[in-house]
Write an enzyme that holds these catalytic residues in place. Structure first.
Site, PDB file in Angstrom:
ATOM      1  N   ASP A  13       1.794   0.244 -23.714  1.00 27.38           N
ATOM      2  CA  ASP A  13       3.200  -0.143 -23.944  1.00 27.38           C
ATOM      3  C   ASP A  13       4.075   0.130 -22.724  1.00 27.38           C
ATOM      4  O   ASP A  13       5.280   0.359 -22.861  1.00 27.38           O
ATOM      5  CB  ASP A  13       3.784   0.591 -25.166  1.00 27.38           C
ATOM      6  CG  ASP A  13       2.925   0.455 -26.407  1.00 27.38           C
ATOM      7  OD1 ASP A  13       2.608  -0.689 -26.759  1.00 27.38           O
ATOM      8  OD2 ASP A  13       2.565   1.487 -27.009  1.00 27.38           O
ATOM      9  N   HIS A  41       2.141  -7.989 -25.827  1.00 25.46           N
ATOM     10  CA  HIS A  41       2.988  -8.135 -24.651  1.00 25.46           C
ATOM     11  C   HIS A  41       4.268  -8.844 -25.077  1.00 25.46           C
ATOM     12  O   HIS A  41       4.229  -9.957 -25.595  1.00 25.46           O
ATOM     13  CB  HIS A  41       2.290  -8.961 -23.566  1.00 25.46           C
ATOM     14  CG  HIS A  41       1.093  -8.273 -22.985  1.00 25.46           C
ATOM     15  ND1 HIS A  41       1.114  -6.957 -22.607  1.00 25.46           N
ATOM     16  CD2 HIS A  41      -0.152  -8.727 -22.698  1.00 25.46           C
ATOM     17  CE1 HIS A  41      -0.076  -6.628 -22.110  1.00 25.46           C
ATOM     18  NE2 HIS A  41      -0.857  -7.680 -22.172  1.00 25.46           N
TER      19      HIS A  41
END
Length: 432
Positions: A13, A41
């Site tokens: 992340d 994403h």
């Protein structure tokens, strides 16, 4: 131009998708080499948000080729859904823009059922899996009993393998106190149809990429998750089921190590983690909640709130070492605006001693407390800034200190969510 690998330098992340999206303009091909749809994403281009879980971020750039390598595990339902959504947005106009490995393994319904049943059976020892069947699929791959994309293209072969593997899955689920409700003929027909949907994209990726290199094309390898979640080099067992480090980039697509020229690690200006496992700089107070809210720290795949904390220089230095990082791109620097002081963990305190390297044993890491270095914060907004010299002096000092502690140069800073809100000090594709 060189070939560049982008990997997460923390627990995932980190904002890899945005950086890959930015760098895609300099590459001809973007390659995904591991993981599955447990990664998400989030890209913001022109104010429009797009979330991708399987297809490489570069797909939003017309004329660029995107490759899903053999090291990725694919849920064909998710892949087809992403293809349809991208086409509805006007992207992926040319089917030749997407290439999928025939040898990528396929996530089947029983993989998800086993994933969930195991996690429930673990009680307090839960790893924090996304429940998407990633781990069980990799298990079947290593056990040499998995299904691959090529198997979906032959309905008779698919039917035979489904029958064999479903029987094994039912046995395991029974041991876990769960059941697998499965209409095998219907499943075979559905997955054969999914195979037909992806057949136009499927090929031998190793040959395809080798030819691209022979033609002088440059590659951008896009990693998923992060270094600290690597199955070998992460905080095992609180890890993912694949190798997330740079060394796996070529293994996961069928090339050799000489194909890589530059390795870029992505790190937030602070840190986050999802799921269980040691996390020395975690903040369970108002500061941690403030970072979560300002940074929008909720999983793109699961929606789960992420654990938040200050930057850990020991973990970052570890990522530099195991990936051979050439440089670091720091994301979400703008999130730290407004903090009176910002902190960096420069050591761990353990049994009266101060450690300057991260221990290899996660149970030892659990016992460590961070030793912080405090730096003055800044109040200036960063989103509109586009050059290094535009940054407030205190923000520059913070980045420089991270650079010193990591031992490699910070070559770029993200100062906002949009693709354009980025300061690139050194372009990896132009580095010498």
């Amino acid at each position: 131009m060189p070939n560049v690998v982008v990997v997460g330098a923390q627990w995932g992340d980190e904002g890899k998708g945005k950086i890959v999206d930015l760098l895609t303009q300099y590459a001809d091909v973007v390659v995904r080499f591991q993981g599955g749809n447990n990664a998400g994403h989030t890209l913001v281009v022109g104010g429009e948000k797009t979330v991708l879980h399987l297809i490489p971020s570069g797909i939003l750039h017309p004329g660029k080729s995107c490759v899903i390598g053999n090291g990725v595990v694919i849920d064909p339902e998710v892949l087809v859904l992403e293809i349809d959504r991208l086409k509805a947005k006007g992207a992926l106009k040319d089917d030749g823009q997407l290439v999928v490995s025939l040898d990528a393994h396929v996530i089947m319904p029983w993989h998800k059922a086993i994933d969930v049943a195991r996690e429930q059976a673990m009680g307090e020892g839960k790893i924090g899996t996304t429940g998407r069947g990633i781990g069980p699929t990799y298990e079947d791959k290593v056990a040499r009993r998995g299904l691959r994309i090529r198997d979906l293209l032959d309905e008779a072969r698919l039917a035979r393998k489904v029958k064999e593997r479903a029987a094994l899955a039912r046995e395991e689920l029974a041991r876990l106190g769960a059941k697998l409700e499965l209409d095998e003929p219907a499943l075979v027909k559905r997955y054969a149809e999914l195979g037909r949907r992806v057949s136009g994209y499927a090929t031998d990726v190793s040959i395809w990429l080798h030819r691209a290199l022979q033609q002088g094309k440059s590659l951008l390898f896009e990693g998923a998750q992060g270094t600290m979640l690597d199955v070998d080099h992460g905080t095992y067992p609180f890890v993912t089921s694949s190798n997330t480090v740079a060394g796996n980039a070529v293994v996961g697509c069928g090339l050799g190590p000489t194909a890589v020229d530059y390795v870029l690690g992505i790190s937030k200006a602070y840190s986050t983690r999802v799921g269980g496992g040691p996390y020395p700089t975690e903040l369970k107070d108002e500061t941690g909640e403030r970072l979560r809210k300002l940074g929008g720290e909720y999983g793109a795949t699961t929606g789960r709130p992420r654990r938040t904390g200050w930057l850990d220089a020991l973990a970052l230095r570890y990522a530099v070492r195991v990936n051979g990082l050439s440089g670091i791109a720091m994301t979400k620097l703008d999130v730290l605006t407004g903090f009176d002081t910002v902190k960096i963990a420069v050591g761990y305190r353990l049994d009266g001693k101060v450690l300057d390297e991260m221990p290899s044993d996660p149970e030892v890491i659990e016992r460590c407390t961070p030793v912080y270095e405090e730096l003055p914060g800044w109040t200036e907004k960063l989103e509109h800034l586009r050059t290094w010299d535009d940054l407030p002096p205190r923000a520059r000092a913070y980045v420089k200190r991270v650079e010193e502690l990591a031992g490699v140069k910070v070559v770029g800073c993200s100062v906002g969510a949009d693709r354009g809100e980025t300061i690139l000090v050194e372009n990896p594709f132009l580095a010498r």
